[in-house]
Motif scaffolding. Sequence first.
Motif, PDB file in Angstrom:
ATOM      1  N   LYS A 277      52.621  81.669  83.908  1.00 44.18           N
ATOM      2  CA  LYS A 277      53.002  80.326  83.468  1.00 44.18           C
ATOM      3  C   LYS A 277      53.342  79.482  84.702  1.00 44.18           C
ATOM      4  O   LYS A 277      54.016  79.955  85.613  1.00 44.18           O
ATOM      5  CB  LYS A 277      54.223  80.400  82.547  1.00 44.18           C
ATOM      6  N   ARG A 278      52.840  78.253  84.730  1.00 47.49           N
ATOM      7  CA  ARG A 278      53.209  77.333  85.810  1.00 47.49           C
ATOM      8  C   ARG A 278      54.357  76.449  85.335  1.00 47.49           C
ATOM      9  O   ARG A 278      54.289  75.861  84.260  1.00 47.49           O
ATOM     10  CB  ARG A 278      52.017  76.468  86.227  1.00 47.49           C
ATOM     11  N   LEU A 279      55.412  76.367  86.128  1.00 43.31           N
ATOM     12  CA  LEU A 279      56.572  75.538  85.813  1.00 43.31           C
ATOM     13  C   LEU A 279      56.542  74.314  86.716  1.00 43.31           C
ATOM     14  O   LEU A 279      56.494  74.447  87.948  1.00 43.31           O
ATOM     15  CB  LEU A 279      57.870  76.325  86.035  1.00 43.31           C
ATOM     16  N   LEU A 280      56.550  73.133  86.128  1.00 42.59           N
ATOM     17  CA  LEU A 280      56.375  71.904  86.902  1.00 42.59           C
ATOM     18  C   LEU A 280      57.640  71.467  87.626  1.00 42.59           C
ATOM     19  O   LEU A 280      57.590  70.642  88.530  1.00 42.59           O
ATOM     20  CB  LEU A 280      55.879  70.781  85.988  1.00 42.59           C
ATOM     21  N   ASN A 281      58.767  72.013  87.223  1.00 48.49           N
ATOM     22  CA  ASN A 281      60.027  71.706  87.906  1.00 48.49           C
ATOM     23  C   ASN A 281      60.835  72.985  88.071  1.00 48.49           C
ATOM     24  O   ASN A 281      60.806  73.858  87.198  1.00 48.49           O
ATOM     25  CB  ASN A 281      60.854  70.696  87.097  1.00 48.49           C
ATOM     26  N   LEU A 282      61.517  73.095  89.201  1.00 50.73           N
ATOM     27  CA  LEU A 282      62.377  74.260  89.395  1.00 50.73           C
ATOM     28  C   LEU A 282      63.431  74.273  88.293  1.00 50.73           C
ATOM     29  O   LEU A 282      64.077  73.260  88.017  1.00 50.73           O
ATOM     30  CB  LEU A 282      63.058  74.213  90.770  1.00 50.73           C
TER      31      LEU A 282
END
Length: 337
Positions: A277-282
């Motif tokens: 999964k890519r997370l756009l914000n930490l």
Amino acid sequence: MDNNEKRCSGCGILLQDENVLQEGYTTNLENNICQRCFRMKNYGEYQMITKSNEEYLNILKDVGETKDLVLYITDLLNLEKNIETIRTIIPNKMILVLNKKDVLPKSVKETKLINYLATKDIHFEEVIVISVNKNYNIDYLLKRIKFYQTSKNVYVVGHTNAGKSSLINKLIKNYSDKTQELTMSPLPSTTLNTLTIEINDYLTLIDTPGLVDTGSILNYVDENMVKKISAKKEIKPRTYQLRKNQSLLIEDLIRIDYIEGEKNSFTLFISNDLKVKRLLNLVNNNDLKDKNKLTYNMKYDEDLVINGLGFIKIVNKGVIDIYIDKDIETFTRRSLI
């Protein structure tokens, strides 16, 4: 042979019928296989056996006392960080066998893999790329074994899950009229002792227990996750473009935060069965309290290797944070592909 000295044809352990809780148990000493191997082969069940590497190292040192040819089997997806260490234990003539070519994308040329190993300046008689599953280069390997043999005996060594038993079973099937088959499993410590397999009049293979890689992720996940992690077919590389302060999450095993750098390309060479999964914000780190944080300053065209899982090719320079179990080894290297 006295039944009291009979060994399991699947894993090599001494058979016994007295204690069901001890390794080597069989219901009848007339059997050729222990209960553990029987249940693994017929029901896919796995019983963990814990042995120390010291026991295995002593076996390898004994191999080093012979003058016999050695096949060192390694998994292309999980090349060891210090592959040269084996030469400090075993000085014999040795062929390095790079297994599981079928797992890497077809576009990867074997000459590139061989040249990559050549830059490490480790002395092997030859480096041969094979695929046991696809029967690729097995005939060639046998020819080179004949060329380098010093006696009938040829030892097979390597880490757990590198494919030693699979290769031996393939050689038995292709070149022998024997019916013996070694126990195979995606989990560690399947072969427990040395096993002698006469292939034909001029070749006897001696299988050794796989060295347990204590830094491998396979030692710290359950059986279902081991099967998920162990790639069984050609990997489809997954590429993600990350900007600063974005992350990748691999199952609930690893999180990689891109901390500093220009837009960067992360290509994952891991089992197709693993969810990414890519997370756009930490995000906050409350769910990572049990993970260890590591920071790497990546150079151009370097791989981040996660022992037992595979590797991630990172194209540009940048700083990354990794959250992972403290016992799992990670390291960087010049890009393999």
